[in-house]
Design a protein around this motif. Structure first.
Motif, PDB file in Angstrom:
ATOM      1  N   MET A  30       0.830  -1.214   0.000  1.00 23.28           N
ATOM      2  CA  MET A  30       0.000   0.000   0.000  1.00 23.28           C
ATOM      3  C   MET A  30       0.864   1.263   0.000  1.00 23.28           C
ATOM      4  SD  MET A  30      -3.126  -0.633  -0.378  1.00 23.28           S
ATOM      5  CE  MET A  30      -3.811   0.953   0.048  1.00 23.28           C
ATOM      6  N   THR A  31       1.955   1.234   0.745  1.00 22.78           N
ATOM      7  CA  THR A  31       2.871   2.382   0.761  1.00 22.78           C
ATOM      8  C   THR A  31       3.469   2.601  -0.624  1.00 22.78           C
ATOM      9  OG1 THR A  31       3.390   1.995   3.089  1.00 22.78           O
ATOM     10  CG2 THR A  31       4.947   3.321   1.828  1.00 22.78           C
ATOM     11  N   ALA A  32       3.902   1.529  -1.253  1.00 26.34           N
ATOM     12  CA  ALA A  32       4.482   1.638  -2.594  1.00 26.34           C
ATOM     13  C   ALA A  32       3.453   2.159  -3.595  1.00 26.34           C
ATOM     14  CB  ALA A  32       5.022   0.284  -3.049  1.00 26.34           C
ATOM     15  N   GLN A  37       1.082   6.487  -6.889  1.00 24.97           N
ATOM     16  CA  GLN A  37      -0.049   7.348  -7.229  1.00 24.97           C
ATOM     17  C   GLN A  37       0.353   8.818  -7.150  1.00 24.97           C
ATOM     18  OE1 GLN A  37      -3.148   7.660  -4.374  1.00 24.97           O
ATOM     19  NE2 GLN A  37      -4.660   8.364  -5.854  1.00 24.97           N
ATOM     20  N   LYS A  38       1.117   9.196  -6.121  1.00 30.40           N
ATOM     21  CA  LYS A  38       1.577  10.578  -5.995  1.00 30.40           C
ATOM     22  C   LYS A  38       2.433  10.971  -7.195  1.00 30.40           C
ATOM     23  CE  LYS A  38       1.622  10.701  -0.942  1.00 30.40           C
ATOM     24  NZ  LYS A  38       2.490  10.761   0.260  1.00 30.40           N
ATOM     25  N   MET A  39       3.302  10.050  -7.626  1.00 30.84           N
ATOM     26  CA  MET A  39       4.165  10.332  -8.767  1.00 30.84           C
ATOM     27  C   MET A  39       3.324  10.548 -10.030  1.00 30.84           C
ATOM     28  SD  MET A  39       7.203   7.965 -10.381  1.00 30.84           S
ATOM     29  CE  MET A  39       6.062   6.681 -10.874  1.00 30.84           C
ATOM     30  N   TYR A  40       2.354   9.661 -10.247  1.00 27.47           N
ATOM     31  CA  TYR A  40       1.513   9.802 -11.433  1.00 27.47           C
ATOM     32  C   TYR A  40       0.622  11.031 -11.355  1.00 27.47           C
ATOM     33  CZ  TYR A  40       3.027   5.275 -13.181  1.00 27.47           C
ATOM     34  OH  TYR A  40       3.778   4.242 -13.652  1.00 27.47           O
TER      35      TYR A  40
END
Length: 92
Positions: A30-32, A37-40
Motif C-alpha cells: 500500500m505504501t508503494a 499514485q503521488k508520482m503519477y
C-alpha cells in the motif's frame, strides 16, 4: 485432549504470525502504491499544464490570424499610395 489443545495453540500461533506477516506485506504494498499514485498525480498535473499552454497558444494563433485579416482588409481600403507592404508571417 492436552496434546490436541497444544496442537491447536501451536497452529493458532502460526496463523497469527502468518497474519502479521501478510499484514506487514500488505502495508508495504500500500505504501508503494501510494507513492506511485503521488508520482503519477504529478505527471498528470504537468500534462494538464502542457494542455493549458497548448490551448493558450492556439487561441493566440487564432487572435493573430484574425488581427492580420483585419489589417489586410483595412490596408486594402487605403489609397494605393498609403498602403502598407503585405505582411508575411514566417516561422522558424
Amino acid at each position: 485432549m492436552k496434546q490436541n489443545a497444544e496442537t491447536v495453540v501451536t497452529e493458532q500461533n502460526q496463523l497469527a504470525q502468518s497474519s502479521k506477516d501478510i499484514e506487514a506485506q500488505f502495508a508495504a504494498i500500500m505504501t508503494a502504491l501510494t507513492e506511485r499514485q503521488k508520482m503519477y498525480a504529478k505527471y498528470a498535473e504537468k500534462l494538464a499544464r502542457i494542455h493549458e499552454v497548448s490551448h493558450s497558444l492556439t487561441r493566440c494563433q487564432l487572435a493573430l490570424a484574425t488581427a492580420l485579416d483585419s489589417i489586410e482588409t483595412l490596408n486594402r481600403q487605403l489609397p494605393t499610395s498609403d498602403r502598407l507592404e503585405e505582411f508575411i508571417w514566417s516561422t522558424g
